[in-house]
Design an enzyme around this catalytic site. Structure first.
Site, PDB file in Angstrom:
ATOM      1  N   GLY A  75       0.912  -1.370  -0.077  1.00 44.40           N
ATOM      2  CA  GLY A  75      -0.251  -0.100  -0.367  1.00 44.40           C
ATOM      3  C   GLY A  75       1.017   0.996  -0.653  1.00 44.40           C
ATOM      4  N   GLY A 124       0.044  -4.943   0.816  1.00 47.93           N
ATOM      5  CA  GLY A 124      -1.598  -4.720  -0.229  1.00 47.93           C
ATOM      6  C   GLY A 124      -1.594  -6.029  -1.231  1.00 47.93           C
ATOM      7  N   GLU A 147       5.647  -6.695   7.529  1.00 50.39           N
ATOM      8  CA  GLU A 147       5.050  -5.584   8.217  1.00 50.39           C
ATOM      9  C   GLU A 147       5.446  -5.207   9.459  1.00 50.39           C
ATOM     10  OE1 GLU A 147       2.688  -5.947   5.092  1.00 50.39           O
ATOM     11  OE2 GLU A 147       2.880  -6.874   6.483  1.00 50.39           O
ATOM     12  N   ASP A 155      -2.094  -6.463   7.460  1.00 49.74           N
ATOM     13  CA  ASP A 155      -2.897  -6.988   7.515  1.00 49.74           C
ATOM     14  C   ASP A 155      -3.955  -6.749   6.544  1.00 49.74           C
ATOM     15  OD1 ASP A 155      -1.584  -4.628   5.815  1.00 49.74           O
ATOM     16  OD2 ASP A 155      -3.483  -3.041   6.422  1.00 49.74           O
TER      17      ASP A 155
END
Length: 357
Positions: A75, A124, A147, A155
Site C-alpha cells: 500500500g 497490499g 510489516e 493486515d
C-alpha cells in the site's frame, strides 16, 4: 485543466481496466512504485468489480500488473506515514477503510478471480491476490508480509490467511517477514498454480476466450522447483508454535543451528510491539467465523498502530532515511504489556467501526 480532471487522469494512468473477451482485466500501473496501491486505485478497483458483477458478459476477472516489475509491493506507505505525522491518522484510516472493503469484496466475489502474482507480492499485493480463487505464481514471485519491520502488522486479511496455513508457517511469515519464491508459495498453498512467466500471455488469452480457468492453468503449469523452505518445516513448526513472542525467542535461542541463529537475528530487528500485535492478531482470527469480522478486527488494530511511535519510525528507517536502524518504542518484548495490546484490539466507537459494503 482543473485539479479534479488532473487527478482523474493520474488515476487512469495508475490503474488500467479493460474488457478482453469474457474477462474483465485490472492492470496495476505504478511501475516506479512496483504498483503499490493508492486510495484512488482501491476505489477504482471496487467500482470496476461492481460493474462487472452485474454484467452477464463478464465471466471472470483477471488481476495483473502492467510494465516493469510486478506484481504489487503493498500500500501507499508514505501516505500513511504523512497521515500519522500530520493529521493524527485520519487519511490513513480512510485508506485502510477503503482498502479493506476492496479485500472483502474480492473475498466474497461471485465470479472467479485470477491473480497473476508475477513478481513482488507484498502487503497490499497479498490482500488483492489471496482472495482470488486462482493464484498464479511464477519464477518471479516474491511473496512476503514484511510489516513487523515497519511497526505495522500483516493486515489486508493477513490475519485470516496466515493463521490458517499449516505448521505455524503463518506465524513465521508474520514475525520474520520472510520472502517466499513461487515454488514455496505453491508448496505453502499461497498459490494454486505455478506457471513459467512466458506462459502467462497464453493463459490470459485462453481465459479471455472463455476456456475453463482451472483447465487452462493446469495445462500450462510446470513442475515447480523444490521449495527451499520445506527443509525447515520442522523447525518452523517447533519454534513458532507459541502465541507469545518471548516463548518464540526462547525456543530459537535453544536451537544451535545456523538457521535458528539467522531467524533469531532477524526477529531482533523487528518492532516488538508489531510482533506481539501480529501473534495476537493471528490467534484471534482463528476464533472469528467470517472474513468480515477479521477485517473489522484488523481495522481496529490499523487505526491505532499507525499513530503509535513505531510505525512512523519504522517507515523512516526503511523508506525515508533508509538507515535500517529503527529505534523501537517500546524497545524490548517484555515492555509491550497485555494492557497495551488490549487497548490496540479494543472495539472502536460504534460509528467508527469498519463495515463491509
Amino acid at each position: 485543466m482543473t485539479t479534479d480532471l488532473l487527478s482523474t487522469e493520474a488515476l487512469a494512468r495508475e490503474l488500467l481496466t479493460r474488457r478482453e473477451g469474457v474477462a474483465g482485466v485490472i492492470s496495476l500501473n505504478r511501475p516506479k512504485a512496483i504498483h503499490a496501491l493508492t486510495l484512488g486505485m482501491c476505489e477504482s478497483m471496487r467500482e470496476s468489480l461492481d460493474e462487472w458483477a452485474g454484467d452477464p458478459g463478464v465471466k471472470a476477472v483477471m488481476i495483473e500488473h502492467s510494465e516493469g516489475r510486478g506484481f504489487c509491493s503493498g500500500g501507499d506507505i508514505n501516505l500513511l506515514r504523512r497521515s500519522a505525522l500530520e493529521d493524527h491518522g485520519a487519511a490513513g484510516r480512510r485508506f485502510f477503510h477503503e482498502e479493506y472493503r476492496l479485500n472483502h469484496q474480492l473475498f466474497t466475489y461471485e465470479k472467479p478471480v485470477v491473480a497473476f502474482m508475477d513478481g513482488v507480492t507484498m502487503g497490499g499485493g497479498v490482500g488483492i491476490s489471496q482472495p482470488a480463487q486462482f493464484r498464479v505464481a511464477t519464477e518471479h514471485t516474491r511473496f512476503a508480509m514484511p510489516e513487523t519491520g515497519i511497526g505495522l502488522f500483516p493486515d489486508v486479511g493477513g490475519g485470516w490467511y496466515l493463521s490458517r496455513l499449516d505448521g505455524r508457517l503463518g506465524q513465521f511469515l508474520a514475525l520474520t517477514g520472510a520472502r517466499l519464491d513461487g515454488a514455496e508459495c505453491l508448496w505453502a498453498g499461497l498459490a494454486t498454480h505455478y506457471l513459467p512467466s512466458e506462459a502467462l500471455p497464453e493463459a490470459k488469452r485462453r481465459i479471455a476466450a472463455g476456456h475453463e480457468i482451472g483447465g487452462v492453468l493446469g495445462a500450462l503449469s510446470v513442475k515447480a522447483p523444490e521449495p527451499k523452505i520445506a527443509a525447515h518445516e520442522g523447525q518452523i513448526r517447533r519454534h513458532f508454535a507459541f502465541d507469545t513472542l518471548e516463548q518464540v525467542l526462547a525456543s530459537l535461542e535453544s536451537d544451535q543451528s545456523e538457521w535458528a541463529a539467522r531467524e533469531l537475528a532477524t526477529l531482533r530487528t523487528k518492532s516488538p510491539q508489531a510482533c506481539k500485535v501480529s501473534l495476537r492478531q493471528l490467534a484471534t482470527s482463528l476464533t472469528l467465523d467470517t472474513f468480515a469480522r477479521n477485517m473489522a478486527m484488523e481495522y481496529r488494530i490499523g487505526s491505532r498502530v499507525i499513530v503509535l511511535p513505531d510505525f512512523a519510525e519504522g517507515v523512516r528507517a526503511v523508506i525515508v532515511d533508509k538507515d535500517h536502524a529503527p529505534k523501537w518504542n517500546p524497545a524490548a518484548p517484555e515492555d509491550v504489556t497485555e494492557p497495551m495490546l488490549d487497548a490496540i484490539f479494543a472495539p472502536l466507537p460504534q460509528e467508527e467501526e469498519w463495515k463491509p459494503l
